[in-house]
Design a protein around this motif. Structure first.
Motif, short mmCIF file in Angstrom:
data_model
loop_
_atom_site.label_atom_id
_atom_site.label_comp_id
_atom_site.label_asym_id
_atom_site.label_seq_id
_atom_site.Cartn_x
_atom_site.Cartn_y
_atom_site.Cartn_z
N PRO A 79 0.80 -1.23 0.00
CA PRO A 79 0.00 0.00 0.00
C PRO A 79 0.83 1.28 0.00
N SER A 80 2.01 1.24 0.60
CA SER A 80 2.86 2.44 0.62
C SER A 80 3.44 2.76 -0.76
N LEU A 81 3.42 1.78 -1.66
CA LEU A 81 3.97 1.96 -3.01
C LEU A 81 2.90 2.32 -4.05
N LEU A 82 1.64 2.09 -3.72
CA LEU A 82 0.58 2.12 -4.73
C LEU A 82 -0.31 3.35 -4.67
N ALA A 83 -0.76 3.77 -5.85
CA ALA A 83 -1.69 4.89 -5.98
C ALA A 83 -3.14 4.42 -5.89
N SER A 84 -3.38 3.13 -6.18
CA SER A 84 -4.73 2.57 -6.11
C SER A 84 -4.64 1.07 -5.82
N THR A 85 -5.77 0.52 -5.43
CA THR A 85 -5.86 -0.91 -5.14
C THR A 85 -5.66 -1.70 -6.44
N PRO A 86 -4.81 -2.72 -6.44
CA PRO A 86 -4.61 -3.52 -7.65
C PRO A 86 -5.91 -4.18 -8.11
N LEU A 87 -6.01 -4.38 -9.42
CA LEU A 87 -7.15 -5.07 -10.04
C LEU A 87 -6.70 -6.47 -10.42
N ILE A 88 -7.53 -7.49 -10.14
CA ILE A 88 -7.10 -8.87 -10.33
C ILE A 88 -8.15 -9.70 -11.04
N ILE A 89 -7.66 -10.63 -11.84
CA ILE A 89 -8.45 -11.74 -12.38
C ILE A 89 -7.72 -13.00 -11.94
N SER A 90 -8.43 -13.90 -11.28
CA SER A 90 -7.84 -15.15 -10.81
C SER A 90 -8.80 -16.28 -11.15
N GLN A 91 -8.31 -17.23 -11.95
CA GLN A 91 -9.15 -18.34 -12.39
C GLN A 91 -8.37 -19.65 -12.37
N GLU A 92 -9.08 -20.72 -12.06
CA GLU A 92 -8.49 -22.04 -12.23
C GLU A 92 -8.79 -22.46 -13.67
N ILE A 93 -7.75 -22.84 -14.39
CA ILE A 93 -7.92 -23.23 -15.79
C ILE A 93 -7.33 -24.61 -16.03
N ASP A 94 -7.78 -25.25 -17.09
CA ASP A 94 -7.31 -26.59 -17.45
C ASP A 94 -6.06 -26.45 -18.32
N ALA A 95 -4.92 -26.25 -17.69
CA ALA A 95 -3.65 -26.10 -18.39
C ALA A 95 -2.54 -26.41 -17.40
N THR A 96 -1.37 -26.71 -17.92
CA THR A 96 -0.21 -26.94 -17.07
C THR A 96 0.91 -25.96 -17.37
N GLY A 97 0.69 -25.07 -18.31
CA GLY A 97 1.70 -24.08 -18.70
C GLY A 97 1.36 -23.50 -20.05
N TRP A 98 2.33 -22.87 -20.65
CA TRP A 98 2.14 -22.22 -21.95
C TRP A 98 2.15 -23.25 -23.07
N GLY A 99 1.39 -23.00 -24.12
CA GLY A 99 1.39 -23.81 -25.31
C GLY A 99 1.56 -22.93 -26.53
N GLU A 100 1.88 -23.53 -27.65
CA GLU A 100 2.04 -22.76 -28.89
C GLU A 100 0.69 -22.25 -29.38
N MET A 101 0.70 -21.07 -29.97
CA MET A 101 -0.49 -20.49 -30.56
C MET A 101 -0.80 -21.21 -31.87
N GLY A 102 -2.00 -21.71 -32.02
CA GLY A 102 -2.35 -22.49 -33.20
C GLY A 102 -2.49 -21.68 -34.47
N GLU A 103 -2.84 -20.41 -34.36
CA GLU A 103 -3.10 -19.59 -35.55
C GLU A 103 -1.85 -19.07 -36.22
N ILE A 104 -0.73 -19.05 -35.52
CA ILE A 104 0.51 -18.54 -36.09
C ILE A 104 1.61 -19.57 -35.87
N LYS A 105 2.25 -19.96 -36.95
CA LYS A 105 3.37 -20.90 -36.87
C LYS A 105 4.62 -20.24 -37.46
N VAL A 106 5.73 -20.41 -36.81
CA VAL A 106 6.99 -19.88 -37.28
C VAL A 106 7.93 -21.05 -37.54
N GLY A 107 8.57 -21.01 -38.72
CA GLY A 107 9.56 -22.02 -39.05
C GLY A 107 9.05 -23.23 -39.62
#
Length: 107
Positions: A79-107
């Motif tokens: 609170p001593s560092l902030l100008a306003s209360t942080p805004l948050i989105i917190s969700q449980e999702i069915d994933a274990t980490g990052w995956g490749e984007m299907g719409e864009i492929k490189v290489g």
């Protein structure tokens, strides 16, 4: 996975040093066994705003995070560092980490 995004607005005097202010908390969180990622960025639309993207293995890892000493210390300091209360989105999702984007492929 618990997927969290938080928007932070530091006080004007901390905007440029905010990453230094959160460095200890960031390092400690990244070292938690259940942490998958803990990545800060600065908004390109509002340079005085920071965005934190977090991932924790599961709800238990999330509980361990919020009960850790470094989390409690940061919550007391923030609170001593902030100008306003942080805004948050917190969700449980069915994933274990990052995956490749299907719409864009490189290489």
């Amino acid at each position: 996975m618990i997927f969290i995004v938080v928007k932070w607005k530091p006080k004007p005097e901390y905007v440029d040093s905010f990453m230094d202010q959160v460095a200890e908390f960031t390092a400690a969180t990244r070292n938690e066994p259940g942490n998958l990622f803990f990545d800060w960025s600065r908004s390109v639309e509002d340079p005085s705003e920071y965005v934190l993207v977090e991932g924790f293995r599961d709800g238990e890892a999330g509980k361990e995070h919020v009960s850790s000493e470094h989390f409690k210390k940061f919550v007391a300091q923030a609170p001593s560092l902030l100008a306003s209360t942080p805004l948050i989105i917190s969700q449980e999702i069915d994933a274990t980490g990052w995956g490749e984007m299907g719409e864009i492929k490189v290489g």
